[in-house]
Design an enzyme around this catalytic site. Sequence first.
Site, mmCIF file in Angstrom:
data_model
loop_
_atom_site.group_PDB
_atom_site.id
_atom_site.type_symbol
_atom_site.label_atom_id
_atom_site.label_comp_id
_atom_site.label_asym_id
_atom_site.label_seq_id
_atom_site.Cartn_x
_atom_site.Cartn_y
_atom_site.Cartn_z
ATOM 1 N N THR A 136 44.740 11.561 48.874
ATOM 2 C CA THR A 136 43.779 10.851 48.034
ATOM 3 C C THR A 136 43.236 11.670 46.866
ATOM 4 O OG1 THR A 136 43.162 9.465 49.881
ATOM 5 C CG2 THR A 136 41.569 9.637 48.084
ATOM 6 N N TYR A 219 29.035 9.155 44.999
ATOM 7 C CA TYR A 219 29.812 8.509 46.042
ATOM 8 C C TYR A 219 28.972 8.162 47.263
ATOM 9 C CZ TYR A 219 33.396 7.203 49.283
ATOM 10 O OH TYR A 219 34.148 6.485 50.176
HETATM 11 ZN ZN LIG Z 1 43.846 7.610 49.481
#
Ligand SMILES: [Zn+2]
Length: 480
Positions: A136, A219
């Site tokens: 990611t 976040y």
């Molecule tokens: Zn991811």
Amino acid sequence: MDSDSISILTSKAPTKREEELPDSTDALLSSSDAPQKSSTKSVLFISLVLSTCVALSAAIAIAFLFFSSSSSSNSESINEVARPLTKLKHPVVLLISSDGFRFGYQFKTYTPNINRLIKNGTEAESGLIPVFPTLTFPNHYSIVTGLYPAYHGIINNYFTDPETNEVFTMASHEPKWWLGEPLWETVVNHGLKASTYFWPGSEVHKGSWNCPKDYCMFYNSSVPFEERVDTVLKYFDLSSSDIPSFMTLYFEDPDHQGHQVGPDDPLITEAVANIDEMIGKLIRGLEERGVFEDVTVIMVGDHGMVGTCDKKLIFLDDLTSWIEIPTEWVQYYTPLLAICPPSGYSPKDVVAKMNEGLKSGKVDNGQYLSVYLKEELPSRLHYAASDRIPPIIGLVQEGYKVEQKRSTRQECGGAHGYDNAFFSMRTIFIAHGPQFARGRKVPSFENVQIYNLVTTILNIQGAANNGTASFPQSILLPSH
Ligand SMILES: [Zn+2]
């Protein structure tokens, strides 16, 4: 920066029209070059006339077939030019990431809203190729910098700096970790506005980007997806000069479910349908504001997903007869094995002994793990040119996992991080907006190309990167 990659990518990205034209030219040449054999001049003349006629009619027929077949699928993209903005005063790019949206998930269920973007926009026909490792953080940061992880510094979701022994985690926001120039920084450097509704690296202060309040969300995975979409839509209610030129929007799904249950569970189907609903909500909001046709929406994922099961495991403890690999040496287990032996050990010897064990036939699933010195990894992975990358890297066969010791656990789920050559690691690229042809399919490309694409749409000069300078012209409509 990385010229070998650039030439490979250039050759991979011809347009549909470029691919088709040489074929038709070859057909014309070969029919008119047909050999003629005759004993007299008149026969030669007649046969020449005849063969010319045959060649001409064949050429006309081929040309007709070529143009009629291409016009049915591609007529707009051949004649079309970029469409002018009708309401917005400046181009706006909204970059959306749906984490772990494996290429093909769009066929799992009815996705009318994603289909609308595909039908009226441009799609990577066989998906978007992530960078290695297909994790990611490295991938999200490659998308916004145009750099391979070795160059942007985020070489894994978790790693140790060999100089300082400091540990990078997904919560590290210190600028020293994050190299390169992300799009939000490039945009504000040009005096334009940018906004980020989550993206790895977006909270980091870099250059003239200081993560401004109301334009840069810290976040927080508990914020409902609807709220994220609503916030992005509200930017379009601002006065024209305050509407950000570049916006990001991030969803954790369907990656979240993919890890738990693997790619083929009904939970994934449900998550995909929910993402489609969010895209629908976004489209409706943009339409209500009269800007849907003006905004460039680029929808991507960061990587795909493959099913894993605990019968497909490789245990490092099984290598003890050849070499002992203590847990302290291992920075990351799977699907990318990263090992940093302490000084005094030769990485080359460690690699040789590990591979001897793995290939001996005496280690369960040993044939599914190959261990390399990082410099000897296949060059297409671009995974060597950073001190942060540990000296020893193991590549794991699709669907297999590496663990330290045997356990009785029997779990099945999903993983990503594998070699980016696996189709299961591919994700989506769908772009809809004034500079994208409607209904066009383009060959797959690596996500490092997206940076140049966005700067070209915004008409700003980008920073140096691993993308190909000519890529945007191969995928965007000409401006006139
Ligand atoms: Zn991811």
